[in-house]
Scaffold this motif. Structure first.
Motif, PDB file in Angstrom:
ATOM      1  N   PRO A 149      16.613 -20.558  -8.892  1.00 45.45           N
ATOM      2  CA  PRO A 149      16.921 -21.743  -9.697  1.00 45.45           C
ATOM      3  C   PRO A 149      18.231 -22.308  -9.152  1.00 45.45           C
ATOM      4  CG  PRO A 149      16.775 -19.743 -11.046  1.00 45.45           C
ATOM      5  CD  PRO A 149      16.803 -19.305  -9.635  1.00 45.45           C
ATOM      6  N   ILE A 150      18.434 -23.621  -9.274  1.00 42.88           N
ATOM      7  CA  ILE A 150      19.766 -24.122  -8.923  1.00 42.88           C
ATOM      8  C   ILE A 150      20.600 -24.015 -10.202  1.00 42.88           C
ATOM      9  CG2 ILE A 150      19.236 -25.525  -6.909  1.00 42.88           C
ATOM     10  CD1 ILE A 150      19.006 -27.944  -8.819  1.00 42.88           C
ATOM     11  N   TYR A 207      23.533 -24.222 -13.123  1.00 42.43           N
ATOM     12  CA  TYR A 207      24.452 -25.165 -13.762  1.00 42.43           C
ATOM     13  C   TYR A 207      25.865 -24.677 -13.487  1.00 42.43           C
ATOM     14  CZ  TYR A 207      20.685 -26.956 -16.778  1.00 42.43           C
ATOM     15  OH  TYR A 207      19.537 -27.518 -17.260  1.00 42.43           O
ATOM     16  N   HIS A 233      22.804 -14.867 -13.207  1.00 39.34           N
ATOM     17  CA  HIS A 233      22.728 -15.683 -11.992  1.00 39.34           C
ATOM     18  C   HIS A 233      22.552 -14.784 -10.768  1.00 39.34           C
ATOM     19  CE1 HIS A 233      25.363 -18.601 -14.446  1.00 39.34           C
ATOM     20  NE2 HIS A 233      24.132 -19.070 -14.455  1.00 39.34           N
ATOM     21  N   ASP A 291      22.983 -27.383  -9.890  1.00 38.50           N
ATOM     22  CA  ASP A 291      22.311 -28.410 -10.690  1.00 38.50           C
ATOM     23  C   ASP A 291      23.419 -29.146 -11.450  1.00 38.50           C
ATOM     24  OD1 ASP A 291      20.747 -29.766 -12.498  1.00 38.50           O
ATOM     25  OD2 ASP A 291      19.778 -27.996 -13.343  1.00 38.50           O
ATOM     26  N   GLY A 334      14.156 -17.461 -14.217  1.00 34.96           N
ATOM     27  CA  GLY A 334      14.192 -16.636 -15.416  1.00 34.96           C
ATOM     28  C   GLY A 334      13.181 -17.158 -16.426  1.00 34.96           C
ATOM     29  N   ASP A 347      13.371 -18.053 -19.379  1.00 36.48           N
ATOM     30  CA  ASP A 347      13.806 -19.144 -20.255  1.00 36.48           C
ATOM     31  C   ASP A 347      13.503 -20.517 -19.674  1.00 36.48           C
ATOM     32  OD1 ASP A 347      15.670 -18.219 -18.369  1.00 36.48           O
ATOM     33  OD2 ASP A 347      17.320 -19.277 -19.329  1.00 36.48           O
ATOM     34  N   ILE A 361      18.545 -10.152 -18.312  1.00 35.55           N
ATOM     35  CA  ILE A 361      19.451  -9.021 -18.290  1.00 35.55           C
ATOM     36  C   ILE A 361      20.105  -8.999 -19.661  1.00 35.55           C
ATOM     37  CG2 ILE A 361      21.543  -8.121 -17.259  1.00 35.55           C
ATOM     38  CD1 ILE A 361      20.256  -8.517 -14.882  1.00 35.55           C
ATOM     39  N   MET A 395      22.430 -11.832 -21.755  1.00 31.64           N
ATOM     40  CA  MET A 395      23.821 -11.946 -21.368  1.00 31.64           C
ATOM     41  C   MET A 395      24.114 -13.417 -21.072  1.00 31.64           C
ATOM     42  SD  MET A 395      25.567  -9.859 -18.317  1.00 31.64           S
ATOM     43  CE  MET A 395      25.136  -8.309 -19.040  1.00 31.64           C
TER      44      MET A 395
HETATM   45  O1  ME8 Z   1      18.623 -22.875 -15.941  1.00 29.80           O
HETATM   46  N1  ME8 Z   1      19.407 -12.584 -17.391  1.00 29.80           N
HETATM   47  O2  ME8 Z   1      20.521 -22.943 -14.701  1.00 29.80           O
HETATM   48  P1  ME8 Z   1      21.338 -21.724 -15.325  1.00 29.80           P
HETATM   49  C1  ME8 Z   1      18.618 -12.978 -16.395  1.00 29.80           C
HETATM   50  N2  ME8 Z   1      20.027 -25.347 -13.854  1.00 29.80           N
HETATM   51  N3  ME8 Z   1      18.634 -14.209 -15.899  1.00 29.80           N
HETATM   52  C2  ME8 Z   1      19.468 -15.084 -16.433  1.00 29.80           C
HETATM   53  C3  ME8 Z   1      20.339 -14.765 -17.500  1.00 29.80           C
HETATM   54  C4  ME8 Z   1      20.283 -13.431 -17.964  1.00 29.80           C
HETATM   55  N4  ME8 Z   1      21.069 -12.993 -18.920  1.00 29.80           N
HETATM   56  N5  ME8 Z   1      21.068 -15.862 -17.806  1.00 29.80           N
HETATM   57  C5  ME8 Z   1      20.657 -16.842 -16.959  1.00 29.80           C
HETATM   58  C6  ME8 Z   1      19.346 -23.412 -15.123  1.00 29.80           C
HETATM   59  N6  ME8 Z   1      19.697 -16.357 -16.151  1.00 29.80           N
HETATM   60  C7  ME8 Z   1      18.909 -24.693 -14.433  1.00 29.80           C
HETATM   61  C8  ME8 Z   1      17.869 -24.346 -13.394  1.00 29.80           C
HETATM   62  S1  ME8 Z   1      16.089 -25.050 -11.521  1.00 29.80           S
HETATM   63  C9  ME8 Z   1      15.380 -26.479 -11.022  1.00 29.80           C
HETATM   64  C10 ME8 Z   1      17.292 -25.534 -12.690  1.00 29.80           C
HETATM   65  C11 ME8 Z   1      18.949 -17.082 -15.143  1.00 29.80           C
HETATM   66  O3  ME8 Z   1      22.587 -21.688 -14.521  1.00 29.80           O
HETATM   67  C12 ME8 Z   1      18.120 -18.162 -15.805  1.00 29.80           C
HETATM   68  O4  ME8 Z   1      16.948 -17.625 -16.329  1.00 29.80           O
HETATM   69  O5  ME8 Z   1      21.447 -21.862 -16.781  1.00 29.80           O
HETATM   70  C13 ME8 Z   1      17.839 -19.048 -14.643  1.00 29.80           C
HETATM   71  O6  ME8 Z   1      16.719 -18.565 -13.922  1.00 29.80           O
HETATM   72  C14 ME8 Z   1      19.095 -18.919 -13.788  1.00 29.80           C
HETATM   73  O7  ME8 Z   1      19.808 -17.785 -14.274  1.00 29.80           O
HETATM   74  C15 ME8 Z   1      19.949 -20.156 -13.812  1.00 29.80           C
HETATM   75  O8  ME8 Z   1      20.432 -20.447 -15.077  1.00 29.80           O
END
Ligand code: ME8
Length: 512
Positions: free
Chosen positions: A11-12, A14, A23, A51, A263, A265, A295, A302
């Protein structure tokens, strides 16, 4: 000849705060698949990035007292640095504030307008800035005076504004038949069922532009509207391949993407909206969306807003990057959520890395360097136990490609670490040190088999622990170009006359 093309994405992220273990987790999973495919002689393109548009980032910038672009320049760099620290082998790092991305989003938008899938109306409903997501009335509850999404637990706000809509409702049947035809589009299968049930329950048209803030990409024909950040963000997967230049090499080689690692979500965006946008624009959807679990820390996801973050940078500095990569890939079951703690990290380092793989390498290398001047000649007659371990290893490696092709990393690691365990046992049982005086031929064969086993294990662990495995492969004098999976098809790795170099301790045992 390369075996085929393989395009994998994370994912890109934020850049709305410091990166956390979630992440790191998403990124490392994708990196492991990318490295495995490269070692399996595929032509790989691995993408990550940031993103940077939308209300969430605009608010984070305001809070930091910076204009959005300066804020993103600063924070995007933090994520780029993290990708280096995680030892990611990404080929590109895309930012959604780059020109190449604007071109791509504009083109996709125009295609959706042209196909008649976008119309102007008014949005009235709930919106979560933290998820950048719209929620239905039945997905919102009242909790302590606040309105909360039942899906994510984050706060929502009421929005009423002019908006362009994407005719998602018209894609319901076509999406369902797409899922049916492409059985492995969503993995693991439990997530596929979740998505199918959601789509079956009915899809509403999706608001794809906002007019109440400014930080984003303007719709091409109406500068009052900012393109919905998810339509903007998802398009990054195309922008990195120089879309709309569909005749270019990157696009021709790598689209459709092989796997989007995400992820759970953000499954709805990738498994419903994204293929619908693409089908509407007459672009092939990706081949796979792999939704990993969360996670957890305690029993909660988290996340920054929950304040229960294990800082990846600190942990990497304290324990080492290979150690963290191994732990996250081994201990957290990929389909489901997983709890992590420093205690289980230390246990995992000791049991699998220090006592198992590390110990195997150390004892074999030290013995050969101390007793045989680092040289082992293989003889003809392998004993029954030599043949037995070779055959057992063959069985354990039989399904490895299949595991990786289905993102079944847990079973992959289990099989590889079992090979290491068996090899340690083989050495214990065969006691080569006792044969030095009376049966040097047999001893040489045992040590030669052990070196071949170590080479196989190291190549198989290479996608997960690249630093340590490469140290071993260097000490085995295996050319970097030969660190590939041809041995799975029967090719030998170690020459009959094996020469090795000294090997430093790979993993320190942690005494707690
Ligand atoms: O969702 N455990 O960005 P993001 C596992 N910008 N994975 C986790 C997590 C956790 N506790 N918390 C976050 C975005 N992630 C968008 C994506 S793609 C076109 C745009 C994972 O920075 C989450 O599920 O909020 C996601 O896959 C990634 O970190 C990025 O999260």
């Amino acid at each position: 000849m390369k075996k085929g093309n393989f395009y994998i994405t994370t994912p890109i992220y934020y850049p709305s705060g410091a990166p956390h273990m979630g992440h790191a987790y998403s990124s490392i999973i994708a990196d492991v698949f990318a490295r495995f495919k490269r070692n399996d002689n595929c032509n790989v393109y691995f993408l990550t990035g940031t993103d940077e548009h939308g209300l969430k980032i605009q608010k984070a910038a305001e809070k930091a007292g910076l204009d959005p672009l300066s804020y993103c320049n600063k924070l995007s760099k933090v994520f780029k640095d993290l990708s280096k620290k995680l030892n990611l082998s990404n080929d590109d790092f895309i930012r959604t504030t780059e020109k190449r991305h604007y071109n791509s989003v504009n083109d996709l938008w125009n295609k959706l307008v042209k196909s008649g899938d976008i119309y102007l109306s008014k949005y009235k409903g709930w919106y979560s800035v933290s998820d950048e997501a719209y929620y239905n009335l039945d997905e919102v509850i009242d909790k302590g005076g606040k309105k909360i999404s039942t899906f994510s637990g984050s706060e929502v706000e009421w929005v009423e504004e002019e908006s362009f809509f994407f005719k998602l409702s018209a894609w319901q049947k076509k999406l369902l038949s797409f899922y049916e035809k492409n059985e492995k589009f969503i993995l693991p299968l439990s997530r596929r069922n979740e998505v199918i049930n959601f789509v079956k329950s009915g899809l509403k048209d999706l608001s794809v532009s906002r007019t109440s803030f400014t930080w984003g990409i303007k719709t091409p024909n109406n500068s009052k509207h900012i393109i919905y950040v998810w339509l903007d963000a998802l398009t990054n997967y195309l922008s990195a391949l120089e879309y709309p230049n569909v005749e270019g090499k990157l696009y021709k080689d790598f689209w459709p993407a092989s796997v989007h690692v995400i992820g759970k979500d953000i499954l709805r965006f990738h498994a419903i909206y994204w293929p619908a946008f693409l089908l509407a624009a007459k672009i092939k959807p990706p081949l796979r969306v792999f939704g990993h679990g969360w996670i957890l820390s305690g029993d909660e996801k988290m996340s920054k807003s929950k304040g229960n973050i294990l800082n990846p940078l600190e942990i990497i500095d304290n324990y080492g990057i290979d150690e963290i990569r191994y732990y996250l890939m081994k201990e957290v079951s990929h389909g489901s959520d997983g709890n992590i703690s420093l205690n289980s990290l230390e246990k995992c380092i000791n049991s699998d890395l220090a006592n198992n793989y590390g110990n195997l390498c150390q004892r074999v290398f030290s013995f050969i360097n101390n007793n045989c001047n680092g040289i082992i000649n293989k003889n003809k007659n392998l004993s029954d136990s030599d043949k037995k371990i070779i055959n057992e290893t063959k069985l354990l490696t039989k399904n490895l490609r299949d595991f990786m092709d289905n993102q079944n990393l847990n079973n992959y690691i289990k099989s590889v670490i079992d090979i290491s365990f068996l090899t340690n046992k083989y050495i214990n049982d065969e006691e080569p040190w006792k044969l030095k005086k009376n049966n040097i031929d047999k001893m040489n064969n045992i040590l030669h088999v052990a070196l071949e086993q170590i080479a196989k294990i190291s190549i198989l662990l290479n996608p997960i622990i690249p630093l340590a495995s490469n140290k071993v492969l260097d000490a085995l004098n295996i050319d970097p170009k030969s660190r590939n999976l041809y041995f799975l098809d029967g090719k030998k790795i170690i020459p009959d006359k094996a020469k090795i170099k000294p090997l430093d301790i790979l993993f320190k045992k942690i005494n707690s």
